[in-house]
Design a protein around this motif. Structure first.
Motif, PDB file in Angstrom:
ATOM      1  N   HIS A 156       9.953  -1.931   6.139  1.00 10.51           N
ATOM      2  CA  HIS A 156      10.274  -1.687   7.220  1.00 10.51           C
ATOM      3  C   HIS A 156       9.516  -0.230   7.687  1.00 10.51           C
ATOM      4  CE1 HIS A 156      14.608  -3.440   7.222  1.00 10.51           C
ATOM      5  NE2 HIS A 156      13.840  -4.291   7.095  1.00 10.51           N
ATOM      6  N   VAL A 157       8.847   0.185   6.797  1.00  8.57           N
ATOM      7  CA  VAL A 157       8.054   1.707   7.092  1.00  8.57           C
ATOM      8  C   VAL A 157       7.040   1.586   8.338  1.00  8.57           C
ATOM      9  CG1 VAL A 157       6.478   3.327   6.328  1.00  8.57           C
ATOM     10  CG2 VAL A 157       8.419   2.469   4.853  1.00  8.57           C
TER      11      VAL A 157
ATOM     12  N   LEU B  10       0.337   5.485   5.727  1.00  7.90           N
ATOM     13  CA  LEU B  10       1.617   5.681   6.158  1.00  7.90           C
ATOM     14  C   LEU B  10       2.403   6.747   5.008  1.00  7.90           C
ATOM     15  CD1 LEU B  10       2.659   2.228   7.187  1.00  7.90           C
ATOM     16  CD2 LEU B  10       2.725   4.250   8.482  1.00  7.90           C
ATOM     17  N   TRP B  11       2.116   6.374   3.782  1.00  6.22           N
ATOM     18  CA  TRP B  11       2.548   7.357   2.794  1.00  6.22           C
ATOM     19  C   TRP B  11       2.221   8.635   2.975  1.00  6.22           C
ATOM     20  CZ3 TRP B  11       0.658  10.698  -0.804  1.00  6.22           C
ATOM     21  CH2 TRP B  11       1.606  11.181  -1.832  1.00  6.22           C
ATOM     22  N   VAL B  12       0.840   8.963   3.445  1.00  8.97           N
ATOM     23  CA  VAL B  12       0.552  10.413   3.738  1.00  8.97           C
ATOM     24  C   VAL B  12       1.345  10.762   4.902  1.00  8.97           C
ATOM     25  CG1 VAL B  12      -1.255  11.628   4.332  1.00  8.97           C
ATOM     26  CG2 VAL B  12      -1.520   9.877   2.756  1.00  8.97           C
ATOM     27  N   PHE B  13       1.393   9.836   5.792  1.00  6.40           N
ATOM     28  CA  PHE B  13       2.021  10.418   6.910  1.00  6.40           C
ATOM     29  C   PHE B  13       3.627  10.820   6.627  1.00  6.40           C
ATOM     30  CE2 PHE B  13       4.916   9.331  10.589  1.00  6.40           C
ATOM     31  CZ  PHE B  13       4.281  10.158  11.673  1.00  6.40           C
ATOM     32  N   LYS B  14       4.137  10.154   5.767  1.00 10.78           N
ATOM     33  CA  LYS B  14       5.284  10.329   5.414  1.00 10.78           C
ATOM     34  C   LYS B  14       5.456  11.852   4.917  1.00 10.78           C
ATOM     35  CE  LYS B  14       9.588   8.891   2.782  1.00 10.78           C
ATOM     36  NZ  LYS B  14      10.167   7.975   2.001  1.00 10.78           N
ATOM     37  N   GLN B  15       4.489  12.107   4.052  1.00  7.84           N
ATOM     38  CA  GLN B  15       4.438  13.411   3.205  1.00  7.84           C
ATOM     39  C   GLN B  15       4.248  14.731   4.179  1.00  7.84           C
ATOM     40  OE1 GLN B  15       5.340  12.691   0.021  1.00  7.84           O
ATOM     41  NE2 GLN B  15       5.015  10.703   0.805  1.00  7.84           N
ATOM     42  N   THR B  16       3.312  14.327   5.360  1.00 12.38           N
ATOM     43  CA  THR B  16       3.057  15.383   6.286  1.00 12.38           C
ATOM     44  C   THR B  16       3.993  15.526   7.374  1.00 12.38           C
ATOM     45  OG1 THR B  16       1.620  13.924   7.462  1.00 12.38           O
ATOM     46  CG2 THR B  16       0.459  15.077   5.845  1.00 12.38           C
ATOM     47  N   HIS B  17       5.013  14.599   7.400  1.00  8.62           N
ATOM     48  CA  HIS B  17       6.004  14.745   8.401  1.00  8.62           C
ATOM     49  C   HIS B  17       7.289  14.550   7.687  1.00  8.62           C
ATOM     50  CE1 HIS B  17       2.470  13.825  10.973  1.00  8.62           C
ATOM     51  NE2 HIS B  17       2.915  14.364  11.848  1.00  8.62           N
ATOM     52  N   PRO B  18       7.950  15.437   6.979  1.00  9.29           N
ATOM     53  CA  PRO B  18       8.985  15.335   6.138  1.00  9.29           C
ATOM     54  C   PRO B  18      10.337  15.347   7.214  1.00  9.29           C
ATOM     55  CG  PRO B  18       8.166  17.468   5.960  1.00  9.29           C
ATOM     56  CD  PRO B  18       7.232  16.596   6.639  1.00  9.29           C
ATOM     57  N   GLU B  19      10.188  15.931   8.567  1.00 10.29           N
ATOM     58  CA  GLU B  19      11.237  15.720   9.104  1.00 10.29           C
ATOM     59  C   GLU B  19      11.721  14.531   9.809  1.00 10.29           C
ATOM     60  OE1 GLU B  19       7.729  15.838  11.921  1.00 10.29           O
ATOM     61  OE2 GLU B  19       8.325  16.715   9.818  1.00 10.29           O
ATOM     62  N   LEU B  20      10.848  13.627   9.536  1.00 14.56           N
ATOM     63  CA  LEU B  20      11.095  12.069  10.030  1.00 14.56           C
ATOM     64  C   LEU B  20      11.771  11.297   9.041  1.00 14.56           C
ATOM     65  CD1 LEU B  20       7.799  11.379  11.652  1.00 14.56           C
ATOM     66  CD2 LEU B  20       9.940  12.330  12.890  1.00 14.56           C
ATOM     67  N   ALA B  21      12.904  10.551   9.532  1.00 12.88           N
ATOM     68  CA  ALA B  21      13.526   9.788   8.606  1.00 12.88           C
ATOM     69  C   ALA B  21      12.918   8.331   8.554  1.00 12.88           C
ATOM     70  CB  ALA B  21      14.909   9.786   8.953  1.00 12.88           C
ATOM     71  N   LEU B  22      11.995   8.271   7.662  1.00 11.58           N
ATOM     72  CA  LEU B  22      11.327   6.921   7.477  1.00 11.58           C
ATOM     73  C   LEU B  22      12.426   6.046   6.943  1.00 11.58           C
ATOM     74  CD1 LEU B  22       8.865   8.657   8.430  1.00 11.58           C
ATOM     75  CD2 LEU B  22       7.521   6.905   6.988  1.00 11.58           C
ATOM     76  N   PRO B  23      12.331   4.604   6.983  1.00 12.51           N
ATOM     77  CA  PRO B  23      13.079   3.782   6.258  1.00 12.51           C
ATOM     78  C   PRO B  23      13.108   3.754   4.811  1.00 12.51           C
ATOM     79  CG  PRO B  23      12.076   2.421   8.174  1.00 12.51           C
ATOM     80  CD  PRO B  23      11.507   4.247   8.043  1.00 12.51           C
ATOM     81  N   THR B  24      13.922   3.359   3.922  1.00 12.98           N
ATOM     82  CA  THR B  24      14.161   3.334   2.502  1.00 12.98           C
ATOM     83  C   THR B  24      13.183   2.221   2.157  1.00 12.98           C
ATOM     84  OG1 THR B  24      16.175   2.608   2.318  1.00 12.98           O
ATOM     85  CG2 THR B  24      15.839   4.906   2.094  1.00 12.98           C
TER      86      THR B  24
ATOM     87  N   GLY C 124       0.837  -1.075  -0.061  1.00 12.43           N
ATOM     88  CA  GLY C 124       0.010   0.099   0.035  1.00 12.43           C
ATOM     89  C   GLY C 124       0.749   1.179  -0.035  1.00 12.43           C
ATOM     90  N   PHE C 125       1.822   1.214   0.811  1.00 10.74           N
ATOM     91  CA  PHE C 125       2.929   2.395   1.012  1.00 10.74           C
ATOM     92  C   PHE C 125       3.335   2.697  -0.522  1.00 10.74           C
ATOM     93  CE2 PHE C 125       7.177   4.177   1.546  1.00 10.74           C
ATOM     94  CZ  PHE C 125       6.640   5.103   2.496  1.00 10.74           C
ATOM     95  N   ALA C 126       3.895   1.512  -1.249  1.00 12.32           N
ATOM     96  CA  ALA C 126       4.475   1.717  -2.773  1.00 12.32           C
ATOM     97  C   ALA C 126       3.586   2.223  -3.621  1.00 12.32           C
ATOM     98  CB  ALA C 126       5.332   0.444  -2.937  1.00 12.32           C
ATOM     99  N   THR C 127       2.285   1.577  -3.697  1.00 13.09           N
ATOM    100  CA  THR C 127       1.506   1.681  -4.842  1.00 13.09           C
ATOM    101  C   THR C 127       0.352   2.717  -4.617  1.00 13.09           C
ATOM    102  OG1 THR C 127      -0.238   0.069  -3.843  1.00 13.09           O
ATOM    103  CG2 THR C 127       1.637  -0.633  -5.512  1.00 13.09           C
TER     104      THR C 127
END
Length: 527
Positions: free
Chosen positions: A333-334, A315-329, A65-68
């Motif tokens: 692992h996300v 989780l993808w949206v969470f990453k966009q709204t919290h760019p200061e967090l270093a999520l795994p690549t 879901g995160f990738a697609t």
């Protein structure tokens, strides 16, 4: 963190305790493997769900879901319902009528001992590989937790050590109650584990929506690109020609064609010819109870898979709204990173227990089925001509322990590969393993169930080999092996598609069935 550890410890103690208590008093292999055929249908349904939703799904589906950023993977759930209906109509009643313990006994009665041996061997090898590759996934949380405490990424060697340590703990604890309690311990612990899983899903979605600015509406505002939140994908393109579109469909993982055709064949194979799944259906009082649990689990499967994918999308949206967090690549692992870093105490322990529940639920069923098939199909007849109930039960318990060791080794090897191969995706690895061999398995079972006098002991072996070869060529397996060995790949015709993993069982089963029915069943084999 301390309260989370307490919750996890209570979970392990509870599961092992329930498993040991529920399986006391077993005196025969049939009771050990089938629970005396008196398990209620709703418990079987929960057990099927717990077995299907492994830790690979718990962490891998959110990765998809995160990738697609869509629900196209959930399309395959359509085929899981259709496939279950087909299994109920074609196979399940026959298994009950023949009173089999190992479903491969049916093939011996229909064709002969060679077909049974070949099918059982395919199951043992494939199930061990598939279950072993799933095991490493649960250890991802341990790696993320270590990195939290250490304040720095773990080195590859440290990651591998953590993976292996977690594998040993999970497998040993699961093997203890599975070895002692048999299928009853498996099913009743699965009921608890399925409940923890569902609660974990609801809590995770609730937390994510509260961590995203604007909640659900805020999340939807970030999902406006073409394909976002899509459920249906055809894989077709305008103006490219009919053969190009066929190739597009066959080379795509998640399309509506794969949902109705490929996924149906996958489910018929995994739920109709795999001892792991069928064994729990045979614990019901009759085939109607098994069918009710089987089809009901398929209907429940769609919203559960959609929930996993929705977590990944959020989780993808969470990453966009919290760019200061270093999520795994790495996509797998996300979700573990979010569990360990962003969830509050108690909830974090609950979700961690949910991951352990999925890992132990699928592991316990695999161990029990592997031991049952080995004892019924190989130990009795190949190693021992006769054995009383006590000896068979003892052999099954030793086999359970032996397969636990095998799965640890396979899980450790998988962890090493994933650590050293950047961008690995879990679901194609796990689901792809079945595709190479289960098509051959399904094709032989279909030949036995759909015909009266076609297929023979020798012809079935030829058919199964043909099915494997076709799938290997169409999936590009020979070239994959050559690349791993650093050798020059073969040049294949450009028009030949390289089929995606959902289509492997379809082509394997059709090839096997077509070749098998070319041979007539001798009278002695059809008696």
């Amino acid at each position: 963190m301390a309260v989370d550890l307490i919750i996890i410890a209570v979970y392990f103690v509870t599961i092992v305790g329930i498993g040991l208590a529920s399986g006391r008093g077993e005196k025969s292999l049939e009771g050990y493997a089938l629970g005396d055929r008196n398990v209620p249908w709703w418990a079987i349904l929960a057990s099927i769900l717990a077995a299907e939703i492994s830790a690979a799904t718990f962490l891998g589906a959110p990765g998809e879901g995160f990738a697609t950023r869509n629900f196209t993977y959930a399309q395959l759930a359509i085929g899981t319902v259709l496939g279950r209906i087909a299994v109920s109509a074609i196979f399940l009643k026959s298994y009950y009528d023949f009173q089999v313990v190992s479903i491969y006994e049916y093939l011996e009665r229909r064709f002969g001992p060679k077909t049974r041996d070949a099918a059982s061997l395919v199951f043992l090898v494939t199930r061990a590989l598939a279950s072993g590759t799933r095991l490493y996934v649960a250890a991802i949380l341990l790696v993320i937790g270590y990195e939290m405490v250490a304040g720095a990424p773990a080195s590859p060697d440290t990651q591998f050590l953590l993976y292996v340590s977690a594998l040993v703990v999970v497998v040993v604890l699961t093997a203890i109650y599975t070895t002692v309690g048999g299928i009853k311990a498996v099913i009743w612990t699965d009921v608890i584990q399925a409940s923890i899983l569902l609660l974990s899903l609801v809590v995770t979605i609730w937390i994510l929506l509260h961590r995203i600015p604007g909640g659900l509406n805020g999340a939807l505002a970030h999902l406006q690109q073409p394909g976002d939140l899509a459920f249906v994908s055809t894989g077709l393109e305008a103006g490219v020609g009919w053969w190009a579109n066929i190739r597009n469909v066959l080379e795509s993982n998640y399309t509506i064609f794969a949902a109705f055709i490929a996924s149906t064949f996958i489910t018929m194979a995994t739920h109709g010819t795999d001892q792991d799944m069928v064994q729990r259906m045979l614990t019901g009082r009759n085939h109607k109870a098994g069918s009710l649990a089987l089809i009901g689990s398929g209907l429940v499967d769609l919203p559960i898979v959609a929930a996993f994918l929705f977590i990944g999308i959020l989780l993808w949206v969470f990453k966009q709204t919290h760019p200061e967090l270093a999520l795994p690549t790495q996509n797998p692992h996300v979700f573990p990173w979010f569990i360990m870093n962003e969830m509050p105490p108690v909830v974090r322990g609950l979700v961690f227990a949910g991951v352990m529940a999925t890992a132990m639920g699928s592991l316990s069923t695999a161990l029990n089925a592997l031991a049952t098939s080995f004892c019924r199909d190989w130990y009795l007849g190949h190693f021992r001509r006769q054995a009383d109930d006590a000896e068979m039960l003892r052999a099954a318990r030793w086999a359970t322990a032996g397969f636990a060791v095998v799965l640890i080794v396979i899980g450790a090897a998988t962890a090493w590969i994933v650590i050293h191969v950047e961008g690995s995706r879990i679901l194609p690895i796990v689901l792809g393993i079945f595709g190479y061999t289960y098509g051959s398995l399904l094709g032989v079972f279909l030949a036995g169930a759909l015909t009266k006098n076609r297929g023979s002991d020798r012809g079935n072996l030829i058919a199964m080999i043909a099915g494997f070869i076709v799938v290997a060529v169409l999936s590009g397996l020979p070239n994959d092996v050559l690349r791993i060995l650093s050798l020059q790949p073969m040049r294949l015709p450009e028009w030949l598609p390289v089929i995606a993993f959902p289509w492997r069982i379809f082509f394997g089963s059709i090839t096997t069935l077509v070749v098998a029915v070319l041979f007539r069943t001798p009278a002695r084999e059809n008696s």
